[in-house]
Design an enzyme around this catalytic site. Structure first.
Site, PDB file in Angstrom:
ATOM      1  CD  GLU A 251      -2.815   1.259   2.440  1.00  0.00           C
ATOM      2  OE1 GLU A 251      -2.799   0.335   3.265  1.00  0.00           O
ATOM      3  OE2 GLU A 251      -3.594   2.220   2.520  1.00  0.00           O
TER       4      GLU A 251
ATOM      5  CE  LYS B 112      -6.038  -0.239   1.642  1.00  0.00           C
ATOM      6  NZ  LYS B 112      -6.659  -0.837   2.812  1.00  0.00           N
TER       7      LYS B 112
HETATM    8  P1  13P Z   1      -9.200   4.190   4.051  1.00  0.00           P
HETATM    9  O1  13P Z   1     -10.027   3.444   3.018  1.00  0.00           O
HETATM   10  O2  13P Z   1     -10.027   4.789   5.135  1.00  0.00           O
HETATM   11  O3  13P Z   1      -8.253   5.135   3.387  1.00  0.00           O
HETATM   12  O4  13P Z   1      -8.341   3.102   4.806  1.00  0.00           O
HETATM   13  C1  13P Z   1      -7.718   2.132   4.091  1.00  0.00           C
HETATM   14  C2  13P Z   1      -6.508   1.707   4.790  1.00  0.00           C
HETATM   15  O5  13P Z   1      -6.321   0.543   5.039  1.00  0.00           O
HETATM   16  C3  13P Z   1      -5.512   2.731   5.154  1.00  0.00           C
HETATM   17  O6  13P Z   1      -4.322   2.112   5.447  1.00  0.00           O
END
Ligand code: 13P
Length: 340
Positions: free
Chosen positions: A177, A219
């Site tokens: 991510e 992600k």
């Molecule tokens: P949000 O969808 O609220 O941005 O959170 C996703 C997430 O896992 C952040 O690390």
């Protein structure tokens, strides 16, 4: 590395138009959201809230996996069932956030580095033993005056790749991510440029460090204008820019891309994912899915408010958001779903 297991888990995470529920807020984040609504910031309130989420009836129709926080993976529901067991009984794969949060990047004002590599392989072995089959690590890239620097992008990419390699060795699929934050007044074009550079750098590092692309989930953020940018964009424009950026930078071998919501409203996050799937689904090498935190949970949290009496209504709110995003994966979401 058990390649078949990793590929199998990654596929299950994005198959059948299901998505991932991010419910891995750290103590400060969970407490901040509770405080805003007057909910007590206690271990028991966090446990009760997460019990409400994971016991939502039929959640497994739309949700393939749930990302837990370390506190939650060790907790039980009121009747004594481990949270992780509740999930697996519903056909939902348990995952775990393994980074330990962001710190200021030394020598680079305004920029962040994510920590948590020390001792990670031991923690991964324990989580696997407990039943987790995937993990999450979030890197944060800030857009601002003269930032992000190459140093911040490279350092975060190296760290994400080290985490991913360790996860795969431990049998866990890494959710990679790299989040380019929406905060600021930058344009969508600037977000595109930064996101492309970040993704190219991350995939280069993943390659250098021998990470199996078929056994990860990406992600990313969507390509959007900054929250305070005066020129906001139509959903179709966001969909076009996001897919174009991903096509340039994400290998076709990656099974799925599950977006974060990043501060978009719940409806907007559904509508934009829907626009991407309507226009591009049949042409893309990877699944375009969701791994939302706020955009799945916020309506449920605002309904729950810490009260047992509100549990059923809050679960309905979570179920509804999961259903909307499942529809968005099929390109079948429309705003009418919000009023029925
Ligand atoms: P949000 O969808 O609220 O941005 O959170 C996703 C997430 O896992 C952040 O690390």
């Amino acid at each position: 590395m058990n390649t078949n297991e990793l590929i199998g888990t990654a596929r299950l995470m994005v198959d059948d138009h299901k998505g991932i529920l991010a419910m891995d807020e750290s103590f400060p984040t969970a407490n901040k959201r509770f405080a805003k609504l007057g909910i007590p910031q206690t271990v028991e309130a966090r446990r009760a809230y997460r019990e409400m989420l994971v016991t939502t009836p039929n959640l497994g129709e739309f949700i393939s996996g749930a990302i837990l926080f370390d506190e939650t993976i060790r907790q039980k529901t009121k009747d004594g069932t481990p949270m992780i067991k509740v999930l697996t009984n519903s056909g939902i794969i348990p995952g775990i956030k393994v980074d330990t949060g962001t710190k200021d990047l030394a020598g680079h004002p305004g920029e962040k580095i994510t920590e948590g590599l020390d001792g990670l392989s031991d923690r991964l072995a324990e989580y696997y033993e407990m039943g987790a089959r995937f993990a999450k690590w979030r890197a944060v890239i800030v857009i601002g005056d003269g930032i992000p620097t190459k140093a911040a992008i490279e350092t975060n990419a190296v760290t994400l790749a080290r985490y991913a390699a360790l996860c795969q060795e431990a049998g866990l699929v890494p959710i990679v991510e790299p989040e380019v934050l929406m905060d600021g007044d930058h344009t969508m074009e600037r977000c595109f440029e930064v996101t492309e550079e970040v993704l190219r750098t991350v995939f280069n590092q993943l390659y250098l460090q021998g990470v199996l692309p078929e056994g990860i989930i990406l992600k990313p953020n969507m390509v959007v204008p900054g929250l305070s940018c005066s020129i906001q964009k139509l959903n179709n424009e966001v969909a076009d820019a996001t897919v174009k950026c991903l096509m340039r930078s994400v290998p076709a071998a990656v099974p799925g891309i599950t977006f974060l919501s990043g501060g978009q409203s719940a409806e907007l996050a559904s509508a934009r994912l829907n626009a991407m799937n309507i226009h591009f689904k049949s042409k893309l090498p990877w699944e375009l899915s969701f791994s939302y935190g706020r955009a799945l949970q916020q309506p449920a949290l605002e309904t729950w408010l810490g009260l047992d009496a509100n549990v059923q209504e809050a679960q309905k709110a979570l179920y509804h958001r999961a259903k909307c995003n499942y529809a968005a994966r099929l390109g079948e979401y429309n705003s009418g779903m919000e009023t029925t």
